[in-house]
Design an enzyme around this catalytic site. Structure first.
Site, short mmCIF file in Angstrom:
data_model
loop_
_atom_site.label_atom_id
_atom_site.label_comp_id
_atom_site.label_asym_id
_atom_site.label_seq_id
_atom_site.Cartn_x
_atom_site.Cartn_y
_atom_site.Cartn_z
N VAL A 148 -1.78 -7.70 -4.72
CA VAL A 148 -1.56 -8.58 -3.55
C VAL A 148 -2.97 -9.49 -3.40
O VAL A 148 -3.69 -8.85 -2.93
CB VAL A 148 -1.08 -8.05 -2.50
CG1 VAL A 148 -0.82 -9.21 -1.26
CG2 VAL A 148 0.27 -7.09 -2.55
N PHE A 166 -0.88 7.08 2.73
CA PHE A 166 -0.27 7.83 3.84
C PHE A 166 0.58 7.11 4.86
O PHE A 166 1.84 7.36 4.87
CB PHE A 166 -0.98 8.69 4.71
CG PHE A 166 -2.02 9.65 3.94
CD1 PHE A 166 -1.11 11.06 3.54
CD2 PHE A 166 -3.17 9.67 3.47
CE1 PHE A 166 -1.89 11.86 2.90
CE2 PHE A 166 -4.04 10.63 2.73
CZ PHE A 166 -3.21 12.03 2.45
N ASP A 188 -5.60 3.16 7.87
CA ASP A 188 -6.84 2.60 8.18
C ASP A 188 -7.38 1.09 8.13
O ASP A 188 -8.34 0.71 9.04
CB ASP A 188 -7.51 2.91 6.73
CG ASP A 188 -7.77 4.43 6.69
OD1 ASP A 188 -7.31 4.96 7.44
OD2 ASP A 188 -8.60 4.83 5.80
N ALA A 196 -5.89 10.61 8.05
CA ALA A 196 -4.40 10.52 7.49
C ALA A 196 -3.39 10.79 8.51
O ALA A 196 -2.47 10.11 8.53
CB ALA A 196 -4.11 11.98 6.39
N GLY A 206 0.69 -1.40 -0.02
CA GLY A 206 -0.03 0.12 0.04
C GLY A 206 0.69 1.21 -0.12
O GLY A 206 1.79 1.52 0.97
N GLU A 239 -18.37 18.15 2.54
CA GLU A 239 -17.26 18.88 1.76
C GLU A 239 -18.01 18.71 0.25
O GLU A 239 -17.97 19.72 -0.52
CB GLU A 239 -16.01 18.42 1.71
CG GLU A 239 -15.51 18.99 3.20
CD GLU A 239 -13.87 18.54 3.45
OE1 GLU A 239 -13.37 18.96 4.18
OE2 GLU A 239 -13.55 17.32 2.47
#
Length: 427
Positions: free
Chosen positions: A83, A18, A305, A322, A15, A174
């Site tokens: 993966v 972040f 996460d 993040a 991955g 947002e």
């Protein structure tokens, strides 16, 4: 995979989000071999995906090549791969391009949209977790208005201009704010022969407030900002189904719409081999200890996460944002080096730097540990923080120039249907 053999310990990171990038940076100049695997060759700045969806930014403004991030670091290798499985007995990862042995494995696979098992919602609604998904949503929004021009059926026209956002967290809030500003300032100019005043933006929230993870003041102010922008907020309402045309809820409330954006939750993106119940906890996340080690393993870690670190302060695990991911990646780099040197590792402690959300032009809410504020100053703080955490000088400059231009001209230049999106229809 053509990864050279070495006497250095091999650390495989799954991955390039972040967490994975923060860890790779921390390890990049040490006497270890770092192999980063990701299905994309770029890192995505996910907090600004909604601006790609609404034409405020082009995708290359919030994406950065992973190879470029770590191009000057020795003993670093990147492979574009999916993966498929982790063989925990043989210390090996199995991918679509081959297998690779590891000494230490770090799962930083992130999260994906959680549809809570509803196949119709998953099939017909729009997610916004990746750049391709955001581009699909941008195309769909613009295509809907093009179709609204062509139909003489009033109900169909209203449905094409009716937007339902499920979930009142930062993503939903947002996105709703951005759509409301498009309705107010851009659509009347782009579609003068269409009554865009009929466009509706709805947020459906299952709890009694939006921005539930933030302060009560932030929630109230965000709701006030949205209502002034003309957004309809439906609280204590839970969506039960969407068949591509009608949104049904646990009340008598229904919505006829061509666009549902699902922002109601995420879950960990687990990988075969570590998906057994003994490893998985709430939210489909991997249970880790205070050193980010996956349960029962000394050489397999999870960060970001996908990792669920439970303590007294966070009984359901750290927030899937993040900052925890970056901090975990940074500290795990030190801990792996300590583990290699057979030194005691340091327990992870999350330093909460606050949370924030923007609702549109001059409107944002910011919650810091000892200071909470809303309005134009919060908006400037939100912009500064997001520019600071973007990777790459070019990306920061492009985003900044776009924001200044959009602010001065009240415009969004990236209103382009680059690749048409074909919406799935109920058969």
């Amino acid at each position: 995979m053509n990864i050279p053999r070495t006497s250095y310990p091999r650390i495989v990171i799954i991955g390039g989000g972040f967490a994975g990038v923060a860890l790779a940076k921390k390890l990049s100049k040490q006497e270890v071999q770092v192999v980063l695997l990701d299905k994309n060759n770029y890192h995505t700045f996910q907090p600004l995906l909604y601006q790609v969806s609404t034409g405020g930014l082009e995708p290359d403004s919030i994406a950065y090549p992973i190879r470029k991030i770590l191009k000057d670091f020795p003993n670093f290798y990147f492979r574009l791969a999916n993966v498929n499985e982790i063989d925990v007995d043989k210390n090996k990862v199995r991918t679509n391009i081959g297998n690779l042995k590891f000494d230490y494995l770090v799962v930083a696979s992130g999260s994906k949209t959680n549809f809570f098992g509803n196949s119709d919602i998953e099939k017909y609604s729009m997610a916004m977790k990746t750049i391709p998904q955001s581009l699909n949503l941008r195309s769909l929004i613009l295509e809907n208005f093009e179709e609204a021009l062509l139909t003489s059926d009033l109900n169909e026209r209203n449905a094409l201009m009716n937007f339902v956002i499920v979930g009142g967290g930062p993503t939903g809030v947002e996105l709703a704010g951005a759509l409301a500003e498009i309705k107010k300032g851009i659509l009347p100019k782009d579609y003068p022969d269409l009554d865009t005043r009929l466009a509706q933006i709805n947020i459906i929230q299952s709890s009694d407030c939006i921005l539930k993870g933030m302060s009560e003041k932030a929630s109230e102010k965000a709701e006030d900002f949205l209502e002034k922008l003309g957004v309809n907020i439906w609280k204590n309402v839970r969506v039960t189904n969407y068949d591509g045309k009608i949104v049904t809820t646990n009340t008598d409330l229904t919505f006829e719409t061509a666009t549902v954006v699902w922002a109601a939750g995420v879950k960990g993106a687990t990988i075969k081999g570590l998906e057994a119940e003994k490893f998985i906890t709430r939210g489909n996340r991997l249970l880790v200890n205070e050193f980010n080690q996956v349960k029962e393993f000394k050489n397999i870690f999870a960060i970001g996460d996908i990792a669920c670190m439970i303590n007294k302060e966070f009984p359901y695990g750290l927030p899937m944002m993040a900052q925890p991911a970056i901090q975990q990646g940074d500290q795990l780099g030190d801990n792996i080096l300590k583990l290699i040197e057979e030194k005691p590792m340091k327990p992870f402690s999350y330093k909460d730097k606050g949370s924030m959300a923007t609702i549109g032009r001059n409107k944002a809410v910011v919650d810091l540990k000892n200071f909470k504020f809303q309005g134009i100053f919060a908006w400037y703080v939100w912009m500064f923080v997001h520019l600071f955490f973007l990777i790459g000088f070019r990306n920061r400059m492009v985003v900044f120039v776009n924001w200044v231009y959009n602010y001065v001209r009240f415009d969004r230049e990236a209103r382009l249907i680059i690749r048409p999106f074909k919406k799935k229809m109920k058969l």
